[in-house]
Motif scaffolding. Structure first.
Motif, PDB file in Angstrom:
ATOM      1  N   ARG A 122      19.537 -12.443   5.061  1.00 18.34           N
ATOM      2  CA  ARG A 122      20.166 -12.037   3.931  1.00 18.34           C
ATOM      3  C   ARG A 122      19.662 -10.382   3.706  1.00 18.34           C
ATOM      4  N   GLN A 123      18.174 -10.140   4.036  1.00 17.67           N
ATOM      5  CA  GLN A 123      17.711  -8.746   3.876  1.00 17.67           C
ATOM      6  C   GLN A 123      18.291  -7.922   4.804  1.00 17.67           C
ATOM      7  N   ARG A 124      18.412  -8.399   5.953  1.00 14.47           N
ATOM      8  CA  ARG A 124      18.902  -7.750   7.215  1.00 14.47           C
ATOM      9  C   ARG A 124      20.356  -7.278   6.949  1.00 14.47           C
ATOM     10  N   LEU A 125      21.229  -8.130   6.404  1.00 15.90           N
ATOM     11  CA  LEU A 125      22.497  -7.997   6.072  1.00 15.90           C
ATOM     12  C   LEU A 125      22.696  -6.924   5.047  1.00 15.90           C
ATOM     13  N   ARG A 126      21.705  -7.126   4.083  1.00 18.20           N
ATOM     14  CA  ARG A 126      21.735  -5.902   3.024  1.00 18.20           C
ATOM     15  C   ARG A 126      21.686  -4.489   3.544  1.00 18.20           C
ATOM     16  N   GLU A 127      20.354  -4.665   4.320  1.00 17.12           N
ATOM     17  CA  GLU A 127      19.979  -3.330   4.827  1.00 17.12           C
ATOM     18  C   GLU A 127      20.991  -2.806   6.140  1.00 17.12           C
ATOM     19  N   ALA A 128      21.750  -3.437   6.441  1.00 20.27           N
ATOM     20  CA  ALA A 128      22.905  -2.855   7.531  1.00 20.27           C
ATOM     21  C   ALA A 128      23.623  -1.982   6.851  1.00 20.27           C
ATOM     22  N   ARG A 129      24.158  -2.211   5.545  1.00 19.20           N
ATOM     23  CA  ARG A 129      25.160  -1.522   4.811  1.00 19.20           C
ATOM     24  C   ARG A 129      26.603  -1.573   5.612  1.00 19.20           C
ATOM     25  N   PHE A 130      26.737  -2.886   5.918  1.00 16.75           N
ATOM     26  CA  PHE A 130      28.286  -2.880   6.452  1.00 16.75           C
ATOM     27  C   PHE A 130      29.519  -2.673   5.297  1.00 16.75           C
ATOM     28  N   PRO A 131      30.392  -2.150   5.477  1.00 19.21           N
ATOM     29  CA  PRO A 131      31.473  -1.940   4.495  1.00 19.21           C
ATOM     30  C   PRO A 131      32.085  -3.407   4.191  1.00 19.21           C
ATOM     31  N   GLU A 132      32.142  -4.208   4.972  1.00 20.35           N
ATOM     32  CA  GLU A 132      32.194  -5.665   4.722  1.00 20.35           C
ATOM     33  C   GLU A 132      32.046  -6.403   5.882  1.00 20.35           C
ATOM     34  N   VAL A 133      31.601  -7.641   5.647  1.00 20.64           N
ATOM     35  CA  VAL A 133      31.164  -8.538   6.823  1.00 20.64           C
ATOM     36  C   VAL A 133      32.010  -9.261   7.570  1.00 20.64           C
ATOM     37  N   LYS A 134      32.411  -8.826   8.887  1.00 23.95           N
ATOM     38  CA  LYS A 134      33.128  -9.492   9.855  1.00 23.95           C
ATOM     39  C   LYS A 134      32.553 -10.226  10.730  1.00 23.95           C
ATOM     40  N   THR A 135      33.134 -11.367  11.111  1.00 21.10           N
ATOM     41  CA  THR A 135      32.581 -12.390  11.866  1.00 21.10           C
ATOM     42  C   THR A 135      33.261 -12.531  13.190  1.00 21.10           C
ATOM     43  N   LEU A 136      33.020 -13.157  14.367  1.00 21.17           N
ATOM     44  CA  LEU A 136      33.713 -13.323  15.290  1.00 21.17           C
ATOM     45  C   LEU A 136      34.681 -14.422  15.335  1.00 21.17           C
ATOM     46  N   ASP A 137      34.512 -15.299  14.307  1.00 25.00           N
ATOM     47  CA  ASP A 137      35.445 -16.423  14.071  1.00 25.00           C
ATOM     48  C   ASP A 137      36.362 -15.966  13.627  1.00 25.00           C
ATOM     49  N   SER A 138      36.266 -14.807  12.885  1.00 20.56           N
ATOM     50  CA  SER A 138      37.529 -14.391  12.094  1.00 20.56           C
ATOM     51  C   SER A 138      38.586 -13.310  12.893  1.00 20.56           C
ATOM     52  N   PHE A 139      38.050 -13.064  14.271  1.00 26.78           N
ATOM     53  CA  PHE A 139      38.627 -12.112  15.090  1.00 26.78           C
ATOM     54  C   PHE A 139      39.693 -12.838  15.900  1.00 26.78           C
ATOM     55  N   ASP A 140      40.898 -12.421  16.050  1.00 23.70           N
ATOM     56  CA  ASP A 140      42.071 -13.079  16.777  1.00 23.70           C
ATOM     57  C   ASP A 140      41.991 -12.593  18.120  1.00 23.70           C
ATOM     58  N   PHE A 141      41.557 -13.154  19.043  1.00 27.48           N
ATOM     59  CA  PHE A 141      41.158 -12.875  20.521  1.00 27.48           C
ATOM     60  C   PHE A 141      42.744 -13.057  20.933  1.00 27.48           C
ATOM     61  N   THR A 142      43.253 -13.880  20.833  1.00 28.21           N
ATOM     62  CA  THR A 142      44.637 -14.122  21.187  1.00 28.21           C
ATOM     63  C   THR A 142      45.787 -12.963  21.357  1.00 28.21           C
ATOM     64  N   THR A 143      45.460 -12.144  20.413  1.00 25.45           N
ATOM     65  CA  THR A 143      46.341 -10.926  20.065  1.00 25.45           C
ATOM     66  C   THR A 143      45.636  -9.508  20.492  1.00 25.45           C
ATOM     67  N   ALA A 144      44.433  -9.608  21.061  1.00 24.55           N
ATOM     68  CA  ALA A 144      43.538  -8.512  21.247  1.00 24.55           C
ATOM     69  C   ALA A 144      43.665  -8.337  22.808  1.00 24.55           C
ATOM     70  N   ASP A 145      44.571  -7.329  22.931  1.00 17.90           N
ATOM     71  CA  ASP A 145      44.675  -6.870  24.360  1.00 17.90           C
ATOM     72  C   ASP A 145      43.649  -6.069  24.868  1.00 17.90           C
ATOM     73  N   GLY A 146      43.040  -6.546  26.068  1.00 18.98           N
ATOM     74  CA  GLY A 146      41.833  -5.684  26.626  1.00 18.98           C
ATOM     75  C   GLY A 146      40.559  -6.348  26.138  1.00 18.98           C
ATOM     76  N   VAL A 147      40.458  -7.545  25.321  1.00 18.79           N
ATOM     77  CA  VAL A 147      39.234  -7.769  25.001  1.00 18.79           C
ATOM     78  C   VAL A 147      38.992  -9.241  25.362  1.00 18.79           C
ATOM     79  N   SER A 148      37.870  -9.441  26.007  1.00 20.05           N
ATOM     80  CA  SER A 148      37.606 -10.824  26.747  1.00 20.05           C
ATOM     81  C   SER A 148      36.770 -11.443  25.559  1.00 20.05           C
TER      82      SER A 148
END
Length: 272
Positions: A62-88
């Motif tokens: 949790r501390q590392r996430l706060r320090e990272a200053r991501f504009p929003e947290v994104k995860t690999l689970d929420s990435f749609d690889f089926t429509t991502a051309d060029g990404v394995s």
């Protein structure tokens, strides 16, 4: 006050004094479980300490996430690889294990706007925080501005040292805003300091041949920066149309549906 209540209060006070929040949250439930299952004392102690260990690990993340200053947290689970051309998906999940951070190596995501570059960069940064890595996210223009401001206030060395301690530095949107010569040199020095010492992630919409336009037309500086950045680097080229454009609703779908025709009033019953 019963003896059991007194003992409980003493344990709670000790967990606070020793800063053991995991033990404080779990010792009573584990004690009941231990009594019901007739655990040896050693098993109960092991379970309590395991709970504390897990609590501390989660606290660090949790501390590392706060320090990272991501504009929003994104995860690999929420990435749609089926429509991502060029990404394995296989390659990205391999990177999620973090060997490239240990090496250290760099990652470069290059491709059109809206093709998942920033999402993937953040998601891999999140995975690095789960491994207790120090991560920092910054848009390229903001990072250069911070470097210039630190130089002007004679705080540059301190900022450079802080950035060098970061295990994974994510520099987002290189190419959106061109830098003047001073800004370009400061970014070059930062990349040079991290070269073969810390991992850096860059997202960009530009081909490498176009980077010179970002660095005030300085071909020598641009070539030197790319030489250090691309050495020991994995380059992932995203393709296709913008995700946001693909998800934009069909204009016809925004029209209000025609309401059903009102039902005719019920026929009055005739009186005899």
């Amino acid at each position: 006050m019963t003896a059991a209540t007194l003992a409980r209060d003493l344990v709670v006070a000790q967990t606070r004094a020793l800063k053991l929040p995991g033990v404080a949250r779990t010792f009573e439930a584990l004690a009941r479980q231990a009594r019901d299952a007739h655990w040896p004392h050693e098993d109960y102690l092991h379970e309590v300490l395991t709970a504390e260990q897990s609590s501390r690990h989660e606290s660090v993340i949790r501390q590392r996430l706060r320090e990272a200053r991501f504009p929003e947290v994104k995860t690999l689970d929420s990435f749609d690889f089926t429509t991502a051309d060029g990404v394995s998906a296989t390659q990205i999940h391999t990177l999620a294990r973090g060997e490239w951070v240990t090496a250290p190596e760099n990652l470069i995501f290059a491709g059109p706007i809206g093709t998942g570059k920033t999402h993937l960069a953040i998601a891999l940064g999140v995975e690095a925080t789960k491994q207790k890595r120090r991560v920092l996210f910054a848009r390229a223009a903001d990072l250069v501005r911070q470097l210039i401001e630190a130089r002007d206030t004679r705080e540059l060395t301190r900022l450079q040292q802080r950035l060098l301690r970061v295990d994974v530095l994510i520099v987002d949107e290189v190419g959106f805003v061109p830098f003047d010569r001073i800004g370009g040199e400061l970014l070059f020095n930062l990349i040079t300091d991290r070269y073969e010492r810390r991992a850096t992630v860059v997202t960009t919409t530009l081909a490498f041949a176009e980077w010179v336009t970002v660095f005030a037309g300085d071909e020598k500086l641009t070539t030197a920066l790319l030489d250090r950045l691309a050495h020991h680097a994995t380059v992932i080229t995203t393709k296709g149309k913008s995700y946001r454009m693909r998800k934009r609703r069909d204009p016809e779908a925004t029209t209000m549906p025609t309401p059903p025709a009102p039902k005719p009033p019920a026929r009055a019953e005739s009186r005899s």
